[in-house]
Design a protein around this motif. Structure first.
Motif, short mmCIF file in Angstrom:
data_model
loop_
_atom_site.label_atom_id
_atom_site.label_comp_id
_atom_site.label_asym_id
_atom_site.label_seq_id
_atom_site.Cartn_x
_atom_site.Cartn_y
_atom_site.Cartn_z
N TYR A 1 0.84 -1.19 0.00
CA TYR A 1 0.00 0.00 0.00
C TYR A 1 0.88 1.25 0.00
CZ TYR A 1 -3.08 -3.54 2.06
OH TYR A 1 -3.78 -4.69 2.31
N TYR B 1 0.52 5.38 1.02
CA TYR B 1 -0.28 6.42 1.67
C TYR B 1 0.52 7.71 1.62
CZ TYR B 1 -2.91 2.55 3.83
OH TYR B 1 -3.67 1.42 4.05
N PHE C 1 -4.95 7.29 1.75
CA PHE C 1 -4.65 6.13 0.92
C PHE C 1 -4.42 6.57 -0.51
CE2 PHE C 1 -5.04 1.97 -0.86
CZ PHE C 1 -5.83 2.09 -1.99
N GLY D 1 -5.94 -7.34 3.78
CA GLY D 1 -6.76 -7.44 4.96
C GLY D 1 -6.01 -7.79 6.23
N GLN E 1 -1.04 -4.27 8.53
CA GLN E 1 -0.09 -3.56 7.68
C GLN E 1 1.08 -3.05 8.50
OE1 GLN E 1 -2.04 -0.66 5.09
NE2 GLN E 1 -3.87 -1.97 5.01
N PHE F 1 -8.69 -0.39 13.89
CA PHE F 1 -7.33 -0.43 14.39
C PHE F 1 -7.00 0.88 15.10
CE2 PHE F 1 -5.87 -3.90 11.56
CZ PHE F 1 -6.87 -3.87 10.62
N TYR G 1 -3.33 2.87 15.47
CA TYR G 1 -1.90 2.96 15.16
C TYR G 1 -1.30 4.08 15.99
CZ TYR G 1 -1.80 -0.25 11.18
OH TYR G 1 -1.85 -1.37 10.39
N GLN H 1 2.31 6.61 16.50
CA GLN H 1 3.58 7.10 15.94
C GLN H 1 4.30 7.89 17.01
OE1 GLN H 1 3.22 9.50 12.34
NE2 GLN H 1 5.15 8.67 11.60
N ARG I 1 8.50 5.19 13.03
CA ARG I 1 7.50 4.89 12.02
C ARG I 1 6.15 4.57 12.66
NH1 ARG I 1 10.02 0.01 8.78
NH2 ARG I 1 11.89 1.24 9.13
N LEU I 2 5.13 4.65 11.86
CA LEU I 2 3.79 4.29 12.29
C LEU I 2 3.75 2.80 12.61
CD1 LEU I 2 1.06 5.86 12.38
CD2 LEU I 2 0.61 4.97 10.11
N LEU J 1 1.39 -0.54 14.55
CA LEU J 1 0.10 -1.00 15.05
C LEU J 1 0.12 -1.05 16.57
CD1 LEU J 1 -2.71 -2.28 14.41
CD2 LEU J 1 -1.56 -4.50 14.60
N ARG K 1 -5.69 -4.10 17.37
CA ARG K 1 -6.66 -4.41 16.33
C ARG K 1 -7.85 -5.02 17.03
NH1 ARG K 1 -5.14 -7.89 10.91
NH2 ARG K 1 -7.24 -8.02 10.09
N TYR L 1 -3.55 7.31 15.81
CA TYR L 1 -4.49 7.31 14.68
C TYR L 1 -5.45 6.13 14.81
CZ TYR L 1 -1.37 10.45 12.07
OH TYR L 1 -0.60 11.50 11.66
N GLN M 1 -10.70 -0.48 8.21
CA GLN M 1 -10.39 -1.25 7.01
C GLN M 1 -11.69 -1.77 6.43
OE1 GLN M 1 -8.21 -5.14 7.37
NE2 GLN M 1 -6.64 -3.96 6.32
N GLY N 1 -8.36 -4.15 2.42
CA GLY N 1 -7.04 -3.85 2.91
C GLY N 1 -6.79 -2.36 3.07
N LYS N 2 -7.44 -1.54 2.26
CA LYS N 2 -7.24 -0.09 2.34
C LYS N 2 -7.62 0.41 3.72
CE LYS N 2 -9.80 3.96 0.77
NZ LYS N 2 -10.84 4.40 -0.18
N LEU N 3 -6.75 1.19 4.34
CA LEU N 3 -7.03 1.80 5.63
C LEU N 3 -7.48 3.25 5.44
CD1 LEU N 3 -4.02 0.54 7.79
CD2 LEU N 3 -6.41 -0.13 8.05
N PHE O 1 -7.92 6.53 7.66
CA PHE O 1 -7.45 7.03 8.94
C PHE O 1 -8.23 8.25 9.41
CE2 PHE O 1 -3.54 4.71 9.79
CZ PHE O 1 -3.20 4.19 8.55
N GLN P 1 -7.93 11.88 11.67
CA GLN P 1 -6.96 12.97 11.58
C GLN P 1 -5.84 12.85 12.62
OE1 GLN P 1 -6.82 15.62 9.20
NE2 GLN P 1 -8.13 14.10 8.23
#
Lengths: 113, 111
Positions: free
Chosen positions: A33, A35, A45, A99, A102, B34, B36, B38, B43-44, B46, B49, B86, B90, B97-99, B101, B103
């Motif tokens: 992915y 972003y 995204f 899914g 990530q 989820f 997340y 930072q 890095r961001l 997890l 979940r 954040y 999903q 799969g696209k998240l 987020f 703000q």
């Protein structure tokens, strides 16, 4: 094991130039992915790859943006004729399949002057 | 369309106090949610979940489908919890799969 890596870590370019950003996902991860993280828009995204194909490109902001993935591994995000509003941190993430959790790379900070 | 809202940009608490970071979502299907985090110059990553129902670093989050919320809670905040948080959703279908987020909320824990 190695996490997601991205290069370059920082990129400064002039308006109108093309840039290429690279992402190396975790070995064996089939989903990848992109972003974008910017002050005004938060985390957005851009595009999703499953293997080498991109079933979801809905987040690409304009036709100046394109991405490809080869060999089911490395991905390149290309921005043509960069504009100042393209300045942002570009993040790549990978997961074992679509899914799943990530894992994010450190990002490439792009500044367009 | 899917949307995530984190109403607080900034949240400050003192060490040892309880903390709650709010997250509301909008999604027509059954969401996967989820949190997340930072940390500064990292890095961001997890944090948790919702399907795993785990407690990570003392944080928990409960999915409330009636209120469409997924608030993050910790009973006793620590200074090392200071970070950007954040909430993400999903979805399914072709966007699998696209998240999406929120703000983000900057949490500062004062000593």
């Amino acid at each position: 094991g190695a996490g997601v890596s991205q290069s370059p870590s920082n990129k400064v370019t002039e308006k109108g130039k093309d840039v290429e950003l690279r992402c190396d996902p975790i070995s064996g991860h089939t989903a990848l992915y992109w972003y974008r993280q910017s002050l005004g828009q938060g985390l957005e995204f851009l595009i999703y790859f499953q293997g080498n194909s991109a079933p979801d490109k809905s987040g690409l902001p304009s036709d100046r943006f394109s991405a490809e993935r080869t060999g089911g591994s490395v991905s390149t995000l290309t921005i043509q004729r960069t504009q100042q509003e393209d300045s942002a941190v570009y993040l790549c993430a990978s997961s074992s399949s679509g899914g799943e959790t990530q894992y994010f790379g450190p990002g490439t900070r792009l500044l367009v002057l | 369309a899917q949307r995530v809202t984190q109403p607080e940009k900034l949240l400050s608490v003192f060490k040892g106090a309880p903390v709650e970071l709010k997250c509301n979502y909008s999604y027509s299907g059954s969401p996967e949610l989820f949190w997340y985090v930072q940390y500064s110059r990292q890095r961001l990553q997890l944090l948790l979940r919702h399907i795993s129902r785990e407690s990570i670093k003392g944080f928990t989050a409960d999915l409330n489908k009636g209120e469409t919320s997924f608030h993050l809670k910790k009973p006793f905040a620590q200074e090392e919890d200071s970070a950007m948080y954040y909430c993400a959703l999903q979805g399914g279908g072709t966007s699998y799969g696209k998240l999406t987020f929120g703000q983000g909320t900057i949490l500062t824990v004062h000593p």
